[in-house]
Design an enzyme around this catalytic site. Structure first.
Site, mmCIF file in Angstrom:
data_model
loop_
_atom_site.group_PDB
_atom_site.id
_atom_site.type_symbol
_atom_site.label_atom_id
_atom_site.label_comp_id
_atom_site.label_asym_id
_atom_site.label_seq_id
_atom_site.Cartn_x
_atom_site.Cartn_y
_atom_site.Cartn_z
ATOM 1 N N ASP A 114 -12.458 77.700 46.531
ATOM 2 C CA ASP A 114 -13.698 77.599 47.306
ATOM 3 C C ASP A 114 -13.584 78.410 48.593
ATOM 4 O OD1 ASP A 114 -16.217 76.744 47.925
ATOM 5 O OD2 ASP A 114 -15.644 74.697 48.454
ATOM 6 N N HIS B 129 -16.093 87.216 46.673
ATOM 7 C CA HIS B 129 -15.632 86.875 45.312
ATOM 8 C C HIS B 129 -14.579 87.881 44.843
ATOM 9 C CE1 HIS B 129 -18.388 83.638 45.118
ATOM 10 N NE2 HIS B 129 -19.475 84.376 45.016
ATOM 11 N N THR C 178 -20.860 74.656 35.673
ATOM 12 C CA THR C 178 -22.198 74.563 35.052
ATOM 13 C C THR C 178 -23.282 74.571 36.152
ATOM 14 O OG1 THR C 178 -21.767 72.184 34.950
ATOM 15 C CG2 THR C 178 -21.567 73.386 32.900
ATOM 16 N N LEU D 188 3.397 81.040 31.172
ATOM 17 C CA LEU D 188 2.368 80.292 31.892
ATOM 18 C C LEU D 188 1.091 80.154 31.056
ATOM 19 C CD1 LEU D 188 1.452 79.183 34.791
ATOM 20 C CD2 LEU D 188 0.380 81.428 35.054
ATOM 21 N N ARG E 40 -13.817 67.258 47.665
ATOM 22 C CA ARG E 40 -14.430 66.617 46.493
ATOM 23 C C ARG E 40 -14.010 67.374 45.235
ATOM 24 N NH1 ARG E 40 -18.662 68.622 49.582
ATOM 25 N NH2 ARG E 40 -19.241 70.699 48.897
ATOM 26 N N GLU F 92 -2.613 64.175 41.966
ATOM 27 C CA GLU F 92 -2.622 64.156 43.428
ATOM 28 C C GLU F 92 -3.623 65.205 43.882
ATOM 29 O OE1 GLU F 92 -0.881 62.190 45.493
ATOM 30 O OE2 GLU F 92 0.082 61.176 43.814
HETATM 31 C C1 FPP Z 1 -16.497 79.372 45.473
HETATM 32 O O1 FPP Z 1 -16.808 80.092 46.631
HETATM 33 C C2 FPP Z 1 -16.075 80.228 44.393
HETATM 34 C C3 FPP Z 1 -16.737 80.434 43.232
HETATM 35 C C4 FPP Z 1 -18.035 79.811 42.930
HETATM 36 C C5 FPP Z 1 -16.235 81.293 42.191
HETATM 37 C C6 FPP Z 1 -14.756 81.489 42.084
HETATM 38 C C7 FPP Z 1 -14.543 82.884 41.727
HETATM 39 C C8 FPP Z 1 -13.513 83.678 42.119
HETATM 40 C C9 FPP Z 1 -12.343 83.199 42.859
HETATM 41 C C10 FPP Z 1 -13.530 85.134 41.865
HETATM 42 C C11 FPP Z 1 -13.692 85.604 40.519
HETATM 43 C C12 FPP Z 1 -12.892 84.926 39.526
HETATM 44 C C13 FPP Z 1 -12.501 85.483 38.397
HETATM 45 C C14 FPP Z 1 -11.909 84.599 37.343
HETATM 46 C C15 FPP Z 1 -12.622 86.916 38.132
HETATM 47 P P1 FPP Z 1 -18.235 79.929 47.256
HETATM 48 O O2 FPP Z 1 -19.049 81.097 46.867
HETATM 49 O O3 FPP Z 1 -18.810 78.610 46.877
HETATM 50 O O4 FPP Z 1 -17.882 79.971 48.772
HETATM 51 P P2 FPP Z 1 -18.677 79.252 49.948
HETATM 52 O O5 FPP Z 1 -18.594 77.776 49.681
HETATM 53 O O6 FPP Z 1 -17.911 79.659 51.165
HETATM 54 O O7 FPP Z 1 -20.072 79.788 49.926
#
Ligand code: FPP
Length: 249
Positions: free
Chosen positions: A32, A49, A78, A143, A202, A215
């Site tokens: 996140d 991202h 989802t 892994l 959460r 954990e």
């Molecule tokens: C949350 O950050 C992250 C995501 C919704 C996507 C996770 C994706 C990646 C780590 C990159 C791509 C992954 C792959 C497998 C190629 P957010 O956008 O909710 O951040 P914020 O809460 O700060 O807005």
């Protein structure tokens, strides 16, 4: 030339302040904070991202190096369909890029790729790419890297129960073991620890069934900044916990 990930010796693991004997077998990771990371830098969310994808690659390498057996990352939930279409498209483009470009390296490092989630809603091209990656690495013994895409924990439980019903399993035979054998991570140990970055505390529908005795470790670090220092510090926090599994010790 593909990169071969190092495998740390016990001494190298200890030198990082980690206890090899207490290493989690399975780590869950809620990645996140990509958006906030980008915003702080006045960059588009998609840049966050992309930076998150680099952090994720580090987590795969480091998990391999320290002897974690399975890593599960939450790449697309989802609920993430509710984001602007441009962001959804950017996330899937990144995923496609990752599964296309990195698969040789993952395979060379004996990583077994498993995509968990409902792939039915993805484009046939995307599904094909993910299925090819799984098929190619299915006999690997290193892994296990589970990537949750269009994943929801409640939907996973519904899916598991439905498949038991469809198989004609009688109500009294729908046991915890039966459900465990039909969830996406069937056959794998449950996560010992679930780490969430970016300060939120959460579960957001991640590995609900599997997390019964996990954990939880929360860190304020935004996911693109989640490197060796942050990952090690979360694992140290986990190693300091006493796991009772409901018993009195
Ligand atoms: C949350 O950050 C992250 C995501 C919704 C996507 C996770 C994706 C990646 C780590 C990159 C791509 C992954 C792959 C497998 C190629 P957010 O956008 O909710 O951040 P914020 O809460 O700060 O807005």
């Amino acid at each position: 030339m593909v990169k071969i990930y190092p495998r740390f010796t016990e001494a190298e693991i200890k030198a990082r302040g980690l206890n090899p004997a207490a290493m989690p077998q399975h780590v869950g990771l809620i990645m996140d904070g990509n958006g906030r990371w980008a915003k702080k830098r006045l960059m588009p969310r998609t840049a966050g991202h992309r930076a998150g994808m680099e952090a994720m690659k580090f987590c795969v390498r480091f998990s391999h190096s320290i002897g974690v057996k399975a890593l599960t990352v939450y790449a697309f939930s989802t609920e993430n369909w509710k984001r602007p279409i441009t962001e959804v498209d950017a996330l899937f483009n990144l995923l496609a890029e990752y599964f296309y470009r990195d698969i040789d390296e993952l395979h060379a490092n004996n990583v077994k790729m498993i995509v968990i989630g409902d792939l039915g809603r993805l484009s046939p091209k995307m599904r094909g790419l993910l299925e090819t990656a799984m098929e190619r690495t299915k006999n690997n013994t290193g892994l296990v890297f589970n990537v949750a895409i269009n994943y929801g924990g409640r939907a996973e439980i519904v899916h598991a129960v439905r498949s038991l019903v469809e198989e004609g399993v009688k109500a009294e035979d729908i046991t915890e073991e039966a459900i465990s054998s039909r969830i996406y991570t069937a056959g794998q140990p449950d996560p010992d620890v679930i780490i969430r970055t970016a300060g939120e505390e959460r579960l957001s529908n991640f590995l609900l069934w599997q997390a019964a005795y996990s954990e939880f470790v929360f860190t304020p670090v935004l996911f693109p900044d989640f490197g060796e220092e942050a990952y090690t510090s979360c694992l140290k926090e986990y190693m300091g916990r006493t796991r009772r599994f409901g018993k009195v010790l």
